[in-house]
Enzyme design. Sequence first.
Site, PDB file in Angstrom:
ATOM      1  N   HIS A   1       0.942  -1.309  -0.187  1.00  0.00           N
ATOM      2  CA  HIS A   1       0.018   0.057  -0.088  1.00  0.00           C
ATOM      3  C   HIS A   1       0.891   1.058   0.133  1.00  0.00           C
ATOM      4  CE1 HIS A   1       0.941  -1.257   4.094  1.00  0.00           C
ATOM      5  NE2 HIS A   1       0.774  -0.333   4.591  1.00  0.00           N
ATOM      6  N   GLY A   2       0.233   2.383  -0.329  1.00  0.00           N
ATOM      7  CA  GLY A   2       0.868   3.550  -0.578  1.00  0.00           C
ATOM      8  C   GLY A   2       1.891   3.844  -1.731  1.00  0.00           C
ATOM      9  N   LEU A   3       2.022   2.920  -2.740  1.00  0.00           N
ATOM     10  CA  LEU A   3       2.756   2.948  -3.735  1.00  0.00           C
ATOM     11  C   LEU A   3       2.366   3.866  -4.846  1.00  0.00           C
ATOM     12  CD1 LEU A   3       3.776  -0.721  -4.362  1.00  0.00           C
ATOM     13  CD2 LEU A   3       5.085   0.861  -2.823  1.00  0.00           C
ATOM     14  N   GLY A   4       0.972   3.881  -4.976  1.00  0.00           N
ATOM     15  CA  GLY A   4       0.529   4.746  -6.295  1.00  0.00           C
ATOM     16  C   GLY A   4      -0.276   4.156  -7.107  1.00  0.00           C
ATOM     17  N   LYS A   5      -0.706   2.871  -6.817  1.00  0.00           N
ATOM     18  CA  LYS A   5      -1.460   1.924  -7.818  1.00  0.00           C
ATOM     19  C   LYS A   5      -2.871   2.411  -8.047  1.00  0.00           C
ATOM     20  CE  LYS A   5      -1.765  -1.091  -4.674  1.00  0.00           C
ATOM     21  NZ  LYS A   5      -1.455  -0.352  -3.740  1.00  0.00           N
TER      22      LYS A   5
ATOM     23  N   GLU B   1     -10.439   0.664  -5.592  1.00  0.00           N
ATOM     24  CA  GLU B   1     -10.205  -0.150  -4.278  1.00  0.00           C
ATOM     25  C   GLU B   1     -11.751  -0.261  -3.535  1.00  0.00           C
ATOM     26  OE1 GLU B   1      -6.788  -0.010  -1.162  1.00  0.00           O
ATOM     27  OE2 GLU B   1      -7.806   1.796  -1.482  1.00  0.00           O
TER      28      GLU B   1
ATOM     29  N   ARG C   1       5.390   8.738   0.275  1.00  0.00           N
ATOM     30  CA  ARG C   1       4.092   8.624  -0.291  1.00  0.00           C
ATOM     31  C   ARG C   1       3.079   8.364   0.842  1.00  0.00           C
ATOM     32  NH1 ARG C   1       4.581   6.359  -6.631  1.00  0.00           N
ATOM     33  NH2 ARG C   1       6.317   7.897  -6.943  1.00  0.00           N
TER      34      ARG C   1
END
Length: 359
Positions: free
Chosen positions: A19-23, A45, A187
């Site tokens: 989580h938090g990567l920019g998907k 999501e 991020r």
Amino acid sequence: MAEPARALRVVRIYLDGAHGLGKTTTGRALAAASTAGEGVLFFPEPMAYWRTMFVTDALSGILAASARCAAASHGSARGAGGPAHRADADAAGLVAYYQARFAAPYLILHARVSALLAPPGPAPGGTVTLVFDRHPVAACLCYPFARYCLREINAEDLLMLAAAMPPEAPGANLVVCTLPPAEQQRRLAARARPGDRADAGFLVAVRNAYALLVNTCAFLRAGGAWRDGWDALEWADANALAALADPSCDECKMAPAPALRDTLFAALKCRELYPGGGAGLPAVHAWALDALAGRLAALEVFVLDVSAAPDACAAAVLDMRPAMQAACADGAAGATLATLARQFALEMAGEATAGPRGL
């Protein structure tokens, strides 16, 4: 009389990873790239399912249950002089329940979409690309695996959740997103979303889960079998699992030609799956591992560094499409898929999205 709609080529892309990567931003950029005859549908999501559709908020619930597990684990470690071998049963049961809540909307959507798909064939009606913010593997395997490493659930809980992974329809492509750890932390801090878990141990456990997932899929697609070499694997004891959630330890590497020891299966070779200290793995656990292997072998896996801007990441995903697996759907399914995407986006994320042109 109207001409029947022509069959479609359907490419399913699951953007996944920690989580938090920019998907999500990459997924939205992909949806914006929709063009006539090359439509892109985005399934976001399912935040509403987790946070507002039940009396309890799944994110808050799992954080509270995880904290309870951590407190019990630290108490056991102090008493035993080392890491606790098993999670507190009651707290672990709550964690597993909430983890199943995370999985449910993905499983429901997966079943709905899969029913419309068939093996690849002639598709004169063009191509539609379905982009999903995560595959069921995230909630059924990768995040439970991270919690297993942290002793928040036990091995039998993990196998129970992994067994819920559905059979894969033709044409599943998993894009595992990656970032350097420091950028991921930055991020996460920047988005400051309530319920995000950002402790270093959990983040490294999730990152390791995805690295091992990539290795496992590559191992299986190369013809590897978990049963071959299982008996020779070392036991994954509490210390070995703790290392997978220790920021001071080296992270797992995505191996170019992984062996069994480089896969998720190696971390599942634990004594708690052998009741009463028996010498043989119970058949039901072996069948669960067989089922898991079958599900993972069906995934075509790609790895994408998402350090670049969302538009550049979206372009990189589109550049991967020629190498991706595809399914086929009859012409009428195109309109059904567009309706599904609109309904899912509206109910799960409060987004009113239009279907791509040409569908």
